[in-house]
Scaffold this motif. Structure first.
Motif, PDB file in Angstrom:
ATOM      1  N   THR A   1       5.574  10.824  -7.061  1.00 24.06           N
ATOM      2  CA  THR A   1       6.655  11.552  -8.181  1.00 24.06           C
ATOM      3  C   THR A   1       5.837  12.672  -9.207  1.00 24.06           C
ATOM      4  N   LEU A   2       4.463  11.936  -8.961  1.00 21.12           N
ATOM      5  CA  LEU A   2       4.072  13.791  -9.852  1.00 21.12           C
ATOM      6  C   LEU A   2       4.356  14.850  -9.529  1.00 21.12           C
ATOM      7  N   ALA A   3       4.133  15.408  -7.915  1.00 18.20           N
ATOM      8  CA  ALA A   3       4.717  15.874  -7.277  1.00 18.20           C
ATOM      9  C   ALA A   3       5.679  16.592  -7.387  1.00 18.20           C
ATOM     10  N   GLU A   4       7.048  15.575  -6.710  1.00 17.70           N
ATOM     11  CA  GLU A   4       8.414  16.135  -6.868  1.00 17.70           C
ATOM     12  C   GLU A   4       8.449  17.276  -8.748  1.00 17.70           C
TER      13      GLU A   4
ATOM     14  N   ALA B   1       0.718  -1.411  -0.099  1.00 15.08           N
ATOM     15  CA  ALA B   1       0.275  -0.495   0.181  1.00 15.08           C
ATOM     16  C   ALA B   1       0.963   1.192  -0.110  1.00 15.08           C
ATOM     17  N   ARG B   2       1.825   1.339   0.799  1.00 11.79           N
ATOM     18  CA  ARG B   2       2.800   2.570   0.660  1.00 11.79           C
ATOM     19  C   ARG B   2       3.559   2.663  -0.325  1.00 11.79           C
ATOM     20  N   ALA B   3       4.170   1.315  -1.229  1.00 17.52           N
ATOM     21  CA  ALA B   3       4.764   1.242  -2.369  1.00 17.52           C
ATOM     22  C   ALA B   3       4.162   2.674  -3.147  1.00 17.52           C
ATOM     23  N   LEU B   4       2.652   1.772  -3.726  1.00 20.17           N
ATOM     24  CA  LEU B   4       1.619   2.642  -4.684  1.00 20.17           C
ATOM     25  C   LEU B   4       1.180   4.134  -4.526  1.00 20.17           C
ATOM     26  N   GLU B   5       1.859   4.601  -3.265  1.00 25.58           N
ATOM     27  CA  GLU B   5       1.959   6.467  -3.059  1.00 25.58           C
ATOM     28  C   GLU B   5       3.262   6.687  -3.760  1.00 25.58           C
ATOM     29  N   ILE B   6       3.829   5.507  -4.240  1.00 27.05           N
ATOM     30  CA  ILE B   6       5.029   6.992  -4.815  1.00 27.05           C
ATOM     31  C   ILE B   6       4.865   7.479  -6.167  1.00 27.05           C
ATOM     32  N   ILE B   7       3.537   7.174  -7.112  1.00 32.08           N
ATOM     33  CA  ILE B   7       3.058   7.294  -8.714  1.00 32.08           C
ATOM     34  C   ILE B   7       2.492   8.879  -7.591  1.00 32.08           C
TER      35      ILE B   7
ATOM     36  N   PHE C   1       6.950  20.424  -6.234  1.00 26.27           N
ATOM     37  CA  PHE C   1       5.984  21.264  -5.075  1.00 26.27           C
ATOM     38  C   PHE C   1       6.593  20.093  -3.802  1.00 26.27           C
ATOM     39  N   ASP C   2       6.320  20.258  -3.036  1.00 23.26           N
ATOM     40  CA  ASP C   2       6.384  19.324  -1.644  1.00 23.26           C
ATOM     41  C   ASP C   2       5.895  18.067  -1.842  1.00 23.26           C
ATOM     42  N   ALA C   3       6.148  17.126  -2.034  1.00 20.67           N
ATOM     43  CA  ALA C   3       5.545  15.629  -2.138  1.00 20.67           C
ATOM     44  C   ALA C   3       5.421  15.549  -0.689  1.00 20.67           C
ATOM     45  N   VAL C   4       5.932  15.801   0.478  1.00 22.08           N
ATOM     46  CA  VAL C   4       5.146  15.163   1.860  1.00 22.08           C
ATOM     47  C   VAL C   4       4.222  15.084   2.119  1.00 22.08           C
TER      48      VAL C   4
END
Length: 505
Positions: A403-406, A394-400, A410-413
């Motif tokens: 990455t879009l935010a980075e 579930a945590r890995a899916l948040e990479i998309i 912008f601040d991805a966190v």
């Protein structure tokens, strides 16, 4: 972001995952497995190649900590596969379907899918312009939606907005012989003969031997060759056709013959262009010109040879059987036009898939965040090591969305925290919230028309999981001997040990 890949004398600027992977010289076997997945995604769906690479890498990154802690790889694989099953099932549950393919709503859906595909590309500034062209081109195809029936031609010069769609076939003027200048370059409703036949005098082979009794007989042999080619040309002229196309060369004699009869000819036409002309005009590719049937001829509403930029193009428009289209791409630099073609290729594939499977989900990282929330909730219902593995998935899916935010600067966190909060709301109204790359915040991507075919997401997540599981299932690498010399050296070493000798590296 785009990558500049330098191979030999050629520089390629692209952010297409499959293209980057193809241009790299990959040696590592595990990396090669991931590269194959990107190519498979490109062939199957056409888009989502970058997503599948990022997801594969993130799954392996999450698995690494478990491996280092001594967890068996089979436990991780089982957890990943279970999480993938839930993710695919959830996509099927929440996807938005359009059943009436003739409705304006369906065309609007296709345009939105094309725009979303072009959003991350070099031509993102012109996504409205190209999305309409792509949808119009795909809608011209028959039920098979054969991608080869859409031709993409490059013409350097002019603005990218000078690109246009030809409702039919267009190809660059072929090599022409003397007499070509006298041929007419424009016809209305002409008949077309399409050949896979050479129309020029054949020179004798080097080892050919002809024995004659009288010197006068030599002339009859020469005349026989001329009679053969003139016979062919007369048969073509009798059909009433005004345009003659051939995959093989049409020589100067034939070119002048057709010019004298106000006919147009083009030889050495590329195989793909010949097939598209045959499909569009309803003609057949002939290998002989004896007794040409009327039904074998093609027809077209309008034919013209046009100047586009620095090139001359033969254009066939208003075809009665119009099951093909051609996109003529303009632009300043060849690298830009090539990347525009790769971008359009992705958009064309996405629109084709959306026509076949008319169901979409929200893009912009929204579906990944929703899946992440659902899988995280599921992980709380199970116990043991599997809970940790499923939670890491579930945590890995948040990479998309991260990455879009980075990539948007912008601040991805901060954006991820806002998305988690929105998706966790009990009202379920934040289900389609994703990254707003223009304002550096979050918004409802479904309402903002950022749509992707659900097939792209299903394929990307499934393929990424399979790639990660493939790498995890390997516990040792065995290198085979590459040559007989290495095998011989190994045998000698073994014999030496048998005699009690010691061999050191």
């Amino acid at each position: 972001m785009d990558k500049l890949i330098h191979t030999g004398d050629k520089a390629t600027v692209t952010n297409d995952g499959a293209t980057i992977i193809q241009l790299l010289d990959i040696v590592h076997p595990a990396a090669k497995a991931l590269a194959d997945v990107a190519e498979a995604q490109d062939n199957e769906v056409g888009d989502g190649t970058t997503s599948v690479m990022i997801l594969s890498g993130e799954f392996l990154k999450e698995a690494k900590s478990f491996i280092e802690d001594g967890m068996h790889s089979r436990t991780i694989i089982k957890g990943f596969r279970e999480a993938t099953r839930i993710a695919v099932q959830k996509i099927r549950d929440v996807e938005y379907k359009v059943t009436n393919h003739q409705s304006p709503e369906f065309r609007e859906l296709l345009v939105k899918c094309a725009k979303t595909s072009l959003n991350s590309k070099l031509v993102a500034s012109y996504k409205e312009f190209f999305a309409e062209i792509v949808v119009d081109a795909v809608m011209k195809l028959d039920a098979d939606l054969e991608k080869n029936m859409i031709g993409i031609k490059h013409v350097q010069g002019g603005s990218v907005l000078n690109s246009f769609l030809v409702d039919g076939v267009a190809f660059k003027k072929t090599f022409s012989y003397a007499g070509f200048e006298q041929q007419p370059k424009k016809f209305e409703n002409p008949k077309i003969v399409i050949l896979n036949l050479e129309l020029e005098l054949k020179s004798e082979k080097e080892n050919a031997e002809i024995r004659i009794e009288n010197p006068e007989d030599y002339q009859s042999i020469v005349d026989a060759e001329w009679d053969i080619i003139y016979g062919k040309l007369e048969n073509i002229a009798k059909t009433g056709a005004k345009v003659v196309l051939s995959k093989l060369p049409i020589g100067d004699l034939a070119t002048q013959y057709f010019a004298d009869r106000n006919m147009f000819c083009a030889g050495r036409v590329a195989q793909e262009d010949i097939l598209r002309v045959a499909k569009a005009t309803g003609g057949q590719v002939l290998t002989t010109v004896s007794e040409i049937a009327e039904t074998s001829l093609g027809t077209v509403g309008y034919f013209e040879e046009l100047q586009i930029g620095a090139e001359r193009y033969n254009i066939f428009k208003d075809c009665p059987n119009s099951k093909t289209a051609t996109i003529v791409l303009r632009g300043g630099a060849e690298q830009y036009i090539e990347e525009a073609e790769r971008s359009l290729n992705d958009a064309i594939m996405v629109v084709r898939r959306a026509i076949k499977h008319a169901s979409v989900v929200a893009g912009g990282g929204a579906i990944e965040m929703e899946l992440s929330r659902i899988i995280r909730e599921y992980s709380r219902t199970i116990s043991g090591k599997h809970q940790l593995v499923v939670n890491s998935y579930a945590r890995a899916l948040e990479i998309i969305p991260k990455t879009l935010a980075e990539n948007a600067g912008f601040d991805a966190v901060e954006i991820l925290n806002k998305l988690r909060q929105k998706h966790a709301a009990a009202s379920n109204e934040g289900r389609w919230f994703g990254v707003d790359v223009n304002k550096g915040s979050i918004f409802d991507t479904f309402e903002q028309n950022i749509w992707e075919p659900s097939l792209v997401k299903v394929n990307a997540i499934s393929a990424a999981c399979e790639a990660a599981c493939l790498v995890l299932s390997v516990d040792e690498t065995v290198k085979a001997a590459k040559s007989e010399q290495e095998v011989t050296q190994a045998e000698m070493a073994l014999r030496g040990r048998g005699r009690g000798r010691r061999f050191r590296k």
